[in-house]
Write a protein that holds these residues in place. Structure first.
Motif, PDB file in Angstrom:
ATOM      1  N   GLU A   4      17.370  37.250   3.677  1.00 43.70           N
ATOM      2  CA  GLU A   4      17.195  36.053   4.492  1.00 43.70           C
ATOM      3  C   GLU A   4      17.033  34.841   3.596  1.00 43.70           C
ATOM      4  OE1 GLU A   4      15.084  37.690   8.530  1.00 43.70           O
ATOM      5  OE2 GLU A   4      13.793  36.916   6.942  1.00 43.70           O
ATOM      6  N   THR A   6      15.831  30.874   3.845  1.00 39.34           N
ATOM      7  CA  THR A   6      15.195  29.842   4.654  1.00 39.34           C
ATOM      8  C   THR A   6      15.652  28.488   4.130  1.00 39.34           C
ATOM      9  OG1 THR A   6      13.251  31.227   4.986  1.00 39.34           O
ATOM     10  CG2 THR A   6      12.994  28.886   5.428  1.00 39.34           C
ATOM     11  N   LEU A   8      14.979  24.391   4.687  1.00 37.72           N
ATOM     12  CA  LEU A   8      14.185  23.320   5.286  1.00 37.72           C
ATOM     13  C   LEU A   8      14.868  22.009   4.945  1.00 37.72           C
ATOM     14  CD1 LEU A   8      10.613  24.536   4.262  1.00 37.72           C
ATOM     15  CD2 LEU A   8      11.808  24.926   6.409  1.00 37.72           C
ATOM     16  N   ARG A  27      23.798  23.905  10.913  1.00 33.26           N
ATOM     17  CA  ARG A  27      23.789  25.230  11.552  1.00 33.26           C
ATOM     18  C   ARG A  27      25.175  25.606  12.064  1.00 33.26           C
ATOM     19  NH1 ARG A  27      23.208  27.531  16.692  1.00 33.26           N
ATOM     20  NH2 ARG A  27      22.349  29.634  16.550  1.00 33.26           N
ATOM     21  N   SER A  39      19.431  30.820  12.724  1.00 32.80           N
ATOM     22  CA  SER A  39      18.558  30.439  13.829  1.00 32.80           C
ATOM     23  C   SER A  39      17.496  29.457  13.368  1.00 32.80           C
ATOM     24  CB  SER A  39      17.897  31.691  14.429  1.00 32.80           C
ATOM     25  OG  SER A  39      17.160  32.375  13.435  1.00 32.80           O
ATOM     26  N   LEU A  41      13.837  28.263  12.830  1.00 30.66           N
ATOM     27  CA  LEU A  41      12.579  28.969  12.600  1.00 30.66           C
ATOM     28  C   LEU A  41      11.637  28.639  13.747  1.00 30.66           C
ATOM     29  CD1 LEU A  41      11.819  28.581   8.798  1.00 30.66           C
ATOM     30  CD2 LEU A  41      12.242  30.673  10.041  1.00 30.66           C
ATOM     31  N   GLN A  57       9.468  21.300  10.933  1.00 31.97           N
ATOM     32  CA  GLN A  57       9.816  22.461  11.747  1.00 31.97           C
ATOM     33  C   GLN A  57      11.152  22.252  12.440  1.00 31.97           C
ATOM     34  OE1 GLN A  57       6.313  22.812  14.182  1.00 31.97           O
ATOM     35  NE2 GLN A  57       5.390  24.311  12.806  1.00 31.97           N
ATOM     36  N   ALA A  60      14.147  23.340  10.138  1.00 32.21           N
ATOM     37  CA  ALA A  60      14.019  24.652   9.507  1.00 32.21           C
ATOM     38  C   ALA A  60      15.008  25.648  10.104  1.00 32.21           C
ATOM     39  CB  ALA A  60      12.592  25.164   9.663  1.00 32.21           C
ATOM     40  N   LEU A  62      16.754  29.702   9.548  1.00 33.17           N
ATOM     41  CA  LEU A  62      16.676  31.012   8.928  1.00 33.17           C
ATOM     42  C   LEU A  62      18.071  31.619   8.974  1.00 33.17           C
ATOM     43  CD1 LEU A  62      14.911  33.231   7.672  1.00 33.17           C
ATOM     44  CD2 LEU A  62      14.611  34.141   9.980  1.00 33.17           C
TER      45      LEU A  62
END
Length: 130
Positions: A4, A6, A8, A27, A39, A41, A57, A60, A62
């Motif tokens: 995975e 991440t 930000l 995305r 997706s 977070l 947030q 963010a 994933l």
């Protein structure tokens, strides 16, 4: 889950709507490469007195890389291309995989290229045999 990444995304002085827009564009592009999923977070509980929407947030993502040998390289290629097209505003990115963090903000295209190349090399075995 294994493999995975991440991501930000932030932008200086940007509001949550602007960050959500940028994150949505990124995305969409990431969903076009060989990954299992991209997706948002899940947001944590908002502490008392905090703003209802935390811009960090909102930005963010994933990325579930799956078992593809080339997924991380494809994702990084998309991110580099996306960053190049947003050079007028140059959002900052924080990438994290297996505890390894890469921060990209005010850097030249050459510096970004080298940083991404090193990041991919450090995780070359993610999801693939040597």
């Amino acid at each position: 889950m294994e493999n995975e990444l991440t991501i930000l995304l932030s932008e200086q002085d940007a509001d949550a709507e602007r960050v959500a827009e940028l994150t949505g564009y990124l995305r969409e592009e990431l969903l076009d490469v060989e990954v299992d999923d991209v997706s948002a977070l899940p947001a944590g509980e908002v502490p008392p007195g905090a703003r209802a929407v935390d811009v960090t947030q909102v930005g963010a993502l994933l990325v579930a890389l799956g078992s593809s040998a080339t997924a991380l390289n494809q994702v990084v290629t998309v991110i580099r291309s996306w960053l190049h097209r947003t050079h007028d505003t140059r959002p900052s990115l924080h990438l994290e995989m297996d505890g390894d963090v890469l921060e990209v903000s005010e850097a030249s295209d050459e510096q970004v290229e080298e940083a991404f190349k090193a990041f991919v090399q450090r995780h070359a075995t993610a999801g693939a045999p040597p």
